[in-house]
Each structure stands twice: as structure tokens, then as C-alpha cells.
Scaffold this active site. Structure first.
Site, mmCIF file in Angstrom:
data_model
loop_
_atom_site.group_PDB
_atom_site.id
_atom_site.type_symbol
_atom_site.label_atom_id
_atom_site.label_comp_id
_atom_site.label_asym_id
_atom_site.label_seq_id
_atom_site.Cartn_x
_atom_site.Cartn_y
_atom_site.Cartn_z
ATOM 1 N N SER A 149 0.922 -0.888 -0.204
ATOM 2 C CA SER A 149 0.029 0.260 0.417
ATOM 3 C C SER A 149 0.522 1.421 0.131
ATOM 4 O O SER A 149 2.209 1.702 0.513
ATOM 5 C CB SER A 149 -0.950 0.251 1.266
ATOM 6 O OG SER A 149 -1.511 0.951 1.122
ATOM 7 N N TYR A 162 -2.535 -0.084 10.541
ATOM 8 C CA TYR A 162 -2.162 -0.363 9.129
ATOM 9 C C TYR A 162 -1.362 0.176 8.662
ATOM 10 O O TYR A 162 -0.310 -1.079 7.858
ATOM 11 C CB TYR A 162 -3.810 0.199 8.505
ATOM 12 C CG TYR A 162 -3.440 -0.674 7.415
ATOM 13 C CD1 TYR A 162 -4.255 -1.246 7.157
ATOM 14 C CD2 TYR A 162 -3.724 0.574 6.310
ATOM 15 C CE1 TYR A 162 -3.532 -1.795 5.268
ATOM 16 C CE2 TYR A 162 -3.339 -0.107 5.067
ATOM 17 C CZ TYR A 162 -3.986 -0.632 4.441
ATOM 18 O OH TYR A 162 -3.966 -1.274 3.182
#
Length: 253
Positions: A149, A162
């Protein structure tokens, strides 16, 4: 001393892209989203695919294996990857795509979400690669692709844990590039911004269908096509990292 001659240029229109016909790939998190889109993209180019997911679902593609496996269970991952290698006569590609997210203030995100993100995003990636790398070493070539990501490249408020898991994936993949390159194995980080999937929907995870933030995101096919591009580069080169973001997403940092 004479200088080495320059490599011969590629003739126009004959760039030596890799042919994926017959290549054997395992994809985690393959029942939906980016994993499902990638399965379609690889199969369309003649690759054989093993689809790993907790549900055992995924697209009904010719010759595809659909295997129910929780990537946090190392023994189950070993068995699933071994079954795929036995079916296909080896492996060429492993794509670590399984992932979960949860967005909110550091003290607001439930601890169970923290635990799940670390187990799935970090341990799950390690488990897949531990299972797959021996088969790539047998082949003497191959590709590891981590769908990480943009959150693995910079820290975003409201995504602390995250981001931590995604930074871990990026570091793991970059380290494996250093370890495995001499064995003909390439390791690439794919770092998307927002992608419109069911990722992080429901259970208070921070995304809601119908919001402009979600509807303006990229599509899973966008990421799948980038992965295909990475996999089809000629073997004398490797792409360490590729980042992509929707036009609607602001720049941070």
C-alpha cells in the site's frame, strides 16, 4: 584497454516481454478484489493460477485451483502451496495479496483489529513466501509480488497500525530482493492508494459504500494490470517498487 560494447538495442516493436503462458502462480486473498482481478488477468495471458482464500472461493477459471486456506496458519499455507506446486509441476509466481485494514484514531481502533492486521498482513505474507520460495529456487527463477500500500511508504493519520503492517511488508519484500536476486528471483512491492473493493468495509473499519472518497478510488483491474506489467518485464531487469494513486487522492508528505 578496450571499452565493452553497448548492448544491442531492441528492434522497434519487438520488446522482449515475458510470455506468461504456462506460468504457475499462487495468489492469496484471491476470492475478490485485487486478487480476483489478477486471477482473471493472469489466466487471460495463459498462466495457471491457484487461488488461496479463507472461503475457498474465487473466479471459475479453466484449470484454476481454488483452495480454502487462512494465511495466518503456516501449516495450512504450506499444504496449499505444496498442492498447487504438485498440480502445476512447480511454481513461478507468488502474489501476497491477502490483507485486512481498519481505519480510525490509534486508541479508537479495536485491539482485535490490530491483532488481525498484524496476523494477516505481516505473518500471512511471511507464511506465503516461506512456502513458495523453495519452489522458485527449484525453478531457478520466479517472482514474488507483494500487494502492499501507499501506507507502506508513508505514515497516514488514522491508519497507524495498518501503516505499520504495510511498512513491514515493504521491508520484507525489499530484503528478499537482496537475498534472492542472485537466484533469479525478483521481489516487487506494489503500493496502491485507494482501490474500490470491499476492503475495510463493515465492522467499523472505516469505509462506507456510496461515499465520494470510495467511489473515486481506482479499480482492482488497475492494480492487476500493473502487476502483469511487472511480471512480463524481461528477466534481465526487475522493478523493486511501483506506486499508484487515484487522481482524486491528495498528496501526503
Amino acid at each position: 584497454m578496450s571499452q565493452p560494447s553497448a548492448p544491442t538495442p531492441y528492434p522497434n516493436g519487438t520488446y522482449p516481454a515475458e510470455d506468461l503462458t504456462g506460468r504457475a502462480a499462487v495468489i492469496s486473498g484471491a476470492s475478490s478484489g485485487i486478487g480476483e482481478a489478477l486471477a482473471h488477468a493472469l489466466a487471460a495471458r495463459g498462466a495457471r493460477v491457484a487461488l488461496l482464500s479463507r472461503s475457498g472461493g474465487g473466479p471459475d477459471l479453466p484449470g484454476a485451483l481454488r483452495l480454502a486456506v487462512d494465511v495466518t496458519d503456516s501449516a495450512a499455507v504450506d499444504a496449499a502451496v505444496g498442492a498447487a506446486a504438485a498440480e502445476f509441476g512447480g511454481l513461478d509466481i507468488a502474489v501476497a495479496n491477502a490483507g485486512v485494514g481498519s481505519y480510525g484514531g490509534f486508541l479508537d481502533v479495536p485491539r482485535r483489529h490490530d491483532t488481525e492486521m498484524v496476523a494477516t498482513n505481516v505473518t500471512g505474507t511471511i507464511n506465503l513466501y516461506r512456502a513458495a520460495v523453495p519452489f522458485l529456487l527449484e525453478r531457478g527463477r520466479g517472482d514474488l509480488v507483494t500487494v502492499t500500500s501507499e501506507a507502506g511508504r508513508r505514515g497516514f493519520p488514522g491508519e497507524a497500525v495498518y501503516c505499520a503492517t504495510k511498512f513491514a511488508q515493504v521491508g520484507l519484500t525489499r530484503a528478499l530482493d537482496g537475498e534472492l536476486r542472485e537466484h533469479g528471483i525478483r521481489a516487487t512491492n506494489i503500493c496502491p492508494g485507494g482501490v474500490w473493493t470491499n476492503f475495510a468495509m463493515g465492522d467499523g473499519r472505516g469505509r462506507q459504500h456510496g461515499s465520494t472518497q470510495v467511489e473515486d478510488m481506482m479499480r482492482a483491474d488497475d492494480v492487476a494490470e500493473l502487476i502483469v506489467f511487472v511480471l512480463t518485464r524481461p528477466r534481465h531487469m526487475r522493478i523493486l517498487e511501483s506506486a499508484l494513486r487515484p487522481m482524486s487522492e491528495q498528496q501526503w508528505g
